[in-house]
Design a protein around this motif. Structure first.
Motif, PDB file in Angstrom:
ATOM      1  N   VAL A  69     -14.504   2.465  -3.110  1.00  0.00           N
ATOM      2  CA  VAL A  69     -13.358   3.629  -2.613  1.00  0.00           C
ATOM      3  C   VAL A  69     -12.580   3.704  -3.737  1.00  0.00           C
ATOM      4  O   VAL A  69     -12.381   4.117  -4.382  1.00  0.00           O
ATOM      5  N   GLU A  70     -12.381   2.593  -4.787  1.00  0.00           N
ATOM      6  CA  GLU A  70     -11.616   2.221  -5.692  1.00  0.00           C
ATOM      7  C   GLU A  70     -12.341   3.285  -6.944  1.00  0.00           C
ATOM      8  O   GLU A  70     -11.591   4.042  -7.720  1.00  0.00           O
ATOM      9  N   GLY A  71     -13.502   2.853  -7.221  1.00  0.00           N
ATOM     10  CA  GLY A  71     -14.277   3.987  -8.271  1.00  0.00           C
ATOM     11  C   GLY A  71     -14.291   5.558  -7.804  1.00  0.00           C
ATOM     12  O   GLY A  71     -14.037   6.617  -8.277  1.00  0.00           O
ATOM     13  N   PHE A  72     -14.429   5.633  -6.471  1.00  0.00           N
ATOM     14  CA  PHE A  72     -14.659   7.026  -6.296  1.00  0.00           C
ATOM     15  C   PHE A  72     -13.342   7.755  -5.928  1.00  0.00           C
ATOM     16  O   PHE A  72     -12.766   8.965  -6.677  1.00  0.00           O
ATOM     17  N   LEU A  73     -11.822   7.074  -5.825  1.00  0.00           N
ATOM     18  CA  LEU A  73     -10.474   7.354  -6.191  1.00  0.00           C
ATOM     19  C   LEU A  73     -10.405   7.102  -7.700  1.00  0.00           C
ATOM     20  O   LEU A  73      -9.513   8.215  -7.956  1.00  0.00           O
ATOM     21  N   ARG A  74     -10.468   6.219  -8.577  1.00  0.00           N
ATOM     22  CA  ARG A  74     -10.266   7.068  -9.540  1.00  0.00           C
ATOM     23  C   ARG A  74     -11.432   8.178  -9.986  1.00  0.00           C
ATOM     24  O   ARG A  74     -10.414   9.257 -11.340  1.00  0.00           O
ATOM     25  N   ALA A 205      -9.373  -6.666   4.123  1.00  0.00           N
ATOM     26  CA  ALA A 205      -9.501  -7.690   2.762  1.00  0.00           C
ATOM     27  C   ALA A 205      -7.687  -8.068   1.675  1.00  0.00           C
ATOM     28  O   ALA A 205      -7.535  -8.239   1.015  1.00  0.00           O
ATOM     29  N   GLY A 206      -6.708  -7.389   2.569  1.00  0.00           N
ATOM     30  CA  GLY A 206      -5.459  -7.691   2.450  1.00  0.00           C
ATOM     31  C   GLY A 206      -4.895  -6.958   0.842  1.00  0.00           C
ATOM     32  O   GLY A 206      -6.026  -6.085   1.445  1.00  0.00           O
ATOM     33  N   ALA A 207      -4.803  -7.271   0.176  1.00  0.00           N
ATOM     34  CA  ALA A 207      -3.939  -6.617  -0.967  1.00  0.00           C
ATOM     35  C   ALA A 207      -4.556  -6.577  -1.996  1.00  0.00           C
ATOM     36  O   ALA A 207      -5.348  -7.170  -2.206  1.00  0.00           O
ATOM     37  N   TRP A 208      -5.096  -5.353  -2.479  1.00  0.00           N
ATOM     38  CA  TRP A 208      -6.298  -4.732  -3.151  1.00  0.00           C
ATOM     39  C   TRP A 208      -5.622  -5.021  -4.495  1.00  0.00           C
ATOM     40  O   TRP A 208      -4.635  -4.834  -4.580  1.00  0.00           O
TER      41      TRP A 208
END
Length: 227
Positions: A69-74, A205-208
């Motif tokens: 998800v982080e890679g996609f958003l970035r 996962a809590g806080a990313w």
């Protein structure tokens, strides 16, 4: 027979009688207790090992999804273009980037693997589904500065289905060409922010880790992006 031989013969007879009579009730109960304790310990160890393996697999899947998800958003945010998707009829000013604390809209080219080509409006927002918030993204083709409505629009793609909270922040450049402060709302829709910050928290996962993305297309009159 001598008295000694008689006593030895009697002792042997007593031992043989005991051997033939088998184990006593106390011995059987003690053996049963030891067996039950051993089985309980074995089951507990097996259960703990299974739980540890399942927990490790769940954590691995969570970490993998977070990275995806982080890679996609970035990639999507960094691909923002200086293209408008709405026009203010009173001023004629085009909106090239719209951002609040829980919604972000910008135009970027979609890659082939998403099954679409050309510039598309990216709409990243928090929606309620079944009483639960989700972070989703939807796409609309942009033609002549306006999004095109599809006859059969696709449903928004769910990025974080178990969202607890999200916060989008933005910052641009000050008049003296330095990085400004982070803001919860982007107030210059005709320009792109220099950086976007995303804080996500989910139930599983809590806080990313905080995601900070630079937008190469932001530009400025001074010719640089950073101080």
């Amino acid at each position: 027979m001598s008295p000694y031989a008689h006593r030895r013969h009697r002792t042997r007879g007593t031992a043989a009688a005991r051997a033939q009579s088998g184990f006593t009730l106390i011995e059987v109960l003690l053996a049963t207790l030891l067996l039950a304790a051993g089985l309980a310990l074995a089951f507990a160890t097996l259960r703990a090992s299974t739980f540890t393996a399942q927990r490790g697999e769940e954590m691995s899947q969570q970490s993998e999804r977070m990275r995806a998800v982080e890679g996609f958003l970035r990639r999507r945010i960094a691909s923002s273009l200086m293209l408008g998707f709405a026009t203010d009829r009173s001023t004629g000013e085009q909106t090239r980037f719209s951002g609040t604390s829980d919604r972000m809209r910008f135009v970027a080219d979609l890659p082939d693997y998403l099954g679409r080509g050309g510039p598309h409006l990216h709409d990243l927002q928090v929606v309620e589904s079944g009483g639960r918030p989700r972070l989703v993204i939807s796409f609309s083709a942009v033609v002549a500065g306006e999004p095109v409505r599809e006859r059969q629009p696709r449903a928004p793609e769910s990025l974080v289905p178990d969202l607890t909270s999200v916060r989008f922040r933005y910052r641009g450049l000050t008049p003296d060409n330095k990085l400004g402060e982070w803001e919860d709302e982007w107030k210059t829709p005709g320009q792109l922010p220099v950086q976007v910050s995303i804080d996500i928290e989910s139930k599983t996962a809590g806080a990313w880790p905080r995601l900070v993305v630079a937008l190469p297309q932001a530009g400025n009159p001074g010719g640089g992006l950073f101080q």
